[in-house]
Design a protein around this motif. Structure first.
Motif, mmCIF file in Angstrom:
data_model
loop_
_atom_site.group_PDB
_atom_site.id
_atom_site.type_symbol
_atom_site.label_atom_id
_atom_site.label_comp_id
_atom_site.label_asym_id
_atom_site.label_seq_id
_atom_site.Cartn_x
_atom_site.Cartn_y
_atom_site.Cartn_z
ATOM 1 N N GLU A 1 0.436 -1.076 -0.291
ATOM 2 C CA GLU A 1 0.126 0.088 -0.052
ATOM 3 C C GLU A 1 0.446 1.505 -0.099
ATOM 4 O OE1 GLU A 1 -3.280 0.361 0.345
ATOM 5 O OE2 GLU A 1 -3.787 -1.722 -0.021
ATOM 6 N N HIS A 2 2.069 0.680 0.245
ATOM 7 C CA HIS A 2 2.820 2.327 0.786
ATOM 8 C C HIS A 2 4.219 1.785 0.703
ATOM 9 C CE1 HIS A 2 -0.607 4.559 2.575
ATOM 10 N NE2 HIS A 2 -0.305 3.432 3.315
ATOM 11 N N PRO A 3 5.353 2.821 -0.060
ATOM 12 C CA PRO A 3 6.776 2.343 -0.157
ATOM 13 C C PRO A 3 7.459 2.366 1.183
ATOM 14 C CG PRO A 3 6.252 4.195 -1.655
ATOM 15 C CD PRO A 3 5.277 3.945 -0.606
ATOM 16 N N GLU A 4 6.728 2.255 2.918
ATOM 17 C CA GLU A 4 7.279 2.138 4.218
ATOM 18 C C GLU A 4 7.615 0.617 4.192
ATOM 19 O OE1 GLU A 4 4.675 4.682 3.209
ATOM 20 O OE2 GLU A 4 6.331 5.940 2.554
ATOM 21 N N GLU A 5 6.487 -0.259 3.480
ATOM 22 C CA GLU A 5 6.251 -1.243 4.068
ATOM 23 C C GLU A 5 7.377 -1.622 3.447
ATOM 24 O OE1 GLU A 5 2.229 -2.801 2.816
ATOM 25 O OE2 GLU A 5 2.082 -1.002 2.529
ATOM 26 N N ALA A 6 8.012 -1.485 2.194
ATOM 27 C CA ALA A 6 9.383 -2.043 1.604
ATOM 28 C C ALA A 6 10.175 -1.632 2.346
ATOM 29 C CB ALA A 6 9.786 -1.813 0.274
ATOM 30 N N LEU A 7 10.494 -1.046 3.562
ATOM 31 C CA LEU A 7 11.511 -0.503 4.219
ATOM 32 C C LEU A 7 11.594 -0.826 5.362
ATOM 33 C CD1 LEU A 7 11.396 3.255 4.177
ATOM 34 C CD2 LEU A 7 13.472 2.023 3.217
ATOM 35 N N ASN A 8 10.189 -1.649 5.905
ATOM 36 C CA ASN A 8 9.755 -2.873 7.266
ATOM 37 C C ASN A 8 10.572 -3.916 6.910
ATOM 38 O OD1 ASN A 8 9.275 -0.522 8.354
ATOM 39 N ND2 ASN A 8 6.654 -1.156 7.403
ATOM 40 N N ILE A 9 10.417 -3.778 5.483
ATOM 41 C CA ILE A 9 11.126 -5.958 5.505
ATOM 42 C C ILE A 9 12.721 -5.799 5.055
ATOM 43 C CG2 ILE A 9 8.743 -6.398 4.671
ATOM 44 C CD1 ILE A 9 11.113 -6.426 1.611
ATOM 45 N N GLY A 10 12.811 -4.878 5.104
ATOM 46 C CA GLY A 10 14.237 -4.299 5.213
ATOM 47 C C GLY A 10 14.821 -4.563 3.383
ATOM 48 N N VAL A 11 14.257 -3.601 2.308
ATOM 49 C CA VAL A 11 14.182 -3.787 1.130
ATOM 50 C C VAL A 11 16.175 -3.377 1.120
ATOM 51 C CG1 VAL A 11 13.720 -1.558 0.596
ATOM 52 C CG2 VAL A 11 13.660 -3.914 -1.168
ATOM 53 N N GLU A 12 16.998 -2.062 1.282
ATOM 54 C CA GLU A 12 17.510 -1.494 1.315
ATOM 55 C C GLU A 12 19.357 -2.685 1.402
ATOM 56 O OE1 GLU A 12 16.400 1.469 3.678
ATOM 57 O OE2 GLU A 12 17.002 2.966 1.769
#
Length: 142
Positions: free
Chosen positions: A83-94
């Motif tokens: 729903e939001h790019p922040e969700e990708a940050l939450n899984i450690g995408v970086e």
């Protein structure tokens, strides 16, 4: 570079061409409409890279990790459900992107500006009747 796919029988050759064109690039972005064949192409690429695991869409898990016969790790992302790019940050995408391992990314537009500056774009155009046109471009914003 443009690669024509005139049916499922052409996927092996297309995957080989993509791998060769990519060179050392580790972030591969697959763009295409729903049903264009992003996951099917990811499976063909993984087969050419000798992935030992079953390759399937990570739609619900967001990311799948595969191991190749050469002990290389490949990450396969599907950001469709975000729903939001922040969700990708939450899984450690970086951390995944910085790992040095190959990352195959479906639905990259869902993560906004979180994509690295440098990546291989694979644009899939559905021409109907199992025909696809793949346009490969090295992207570098530096």
């Amino acid at each position: 570079m443009v690669v024509e796919v005139n049916g499922l029988g052409d996927l092996k050759s297309a995957a080989q061409k993509i791998i060769q064109f990519a060179g050392d690039e580790k972030i591969w972005v697959l763009n295409g409409s729903m049903g264009a064949g992003k996951t099917t192409l990811s499976k063909a690429i993984c087969a050419e890279l000798e992935v030992l695991d079953t390759v399937q869409s990570p739609t619900f898990s967001i990311v799948n990790e595969y191991l190749s016969a050469k002990d290389e790790v490949i990450y396969h992302f599907d950001f469709y459900r975000l729903e939001h790019p922040e969700e990708a940050l939450n899984i450690g995408v970086e951390e995944y992107f910085d790992s040095g391992n190959l990352c195959l990314i479906e639905w990259p537009q869902k993560i906004g500006n979180l994509l690295p500056e440098k990546y291989l774009a694979i644009n899939i155009e559905d021409l109907g009747e199992n025909k696809r046109e793949l346009t490969l471009t090295h992207h570098d914003e530096r």
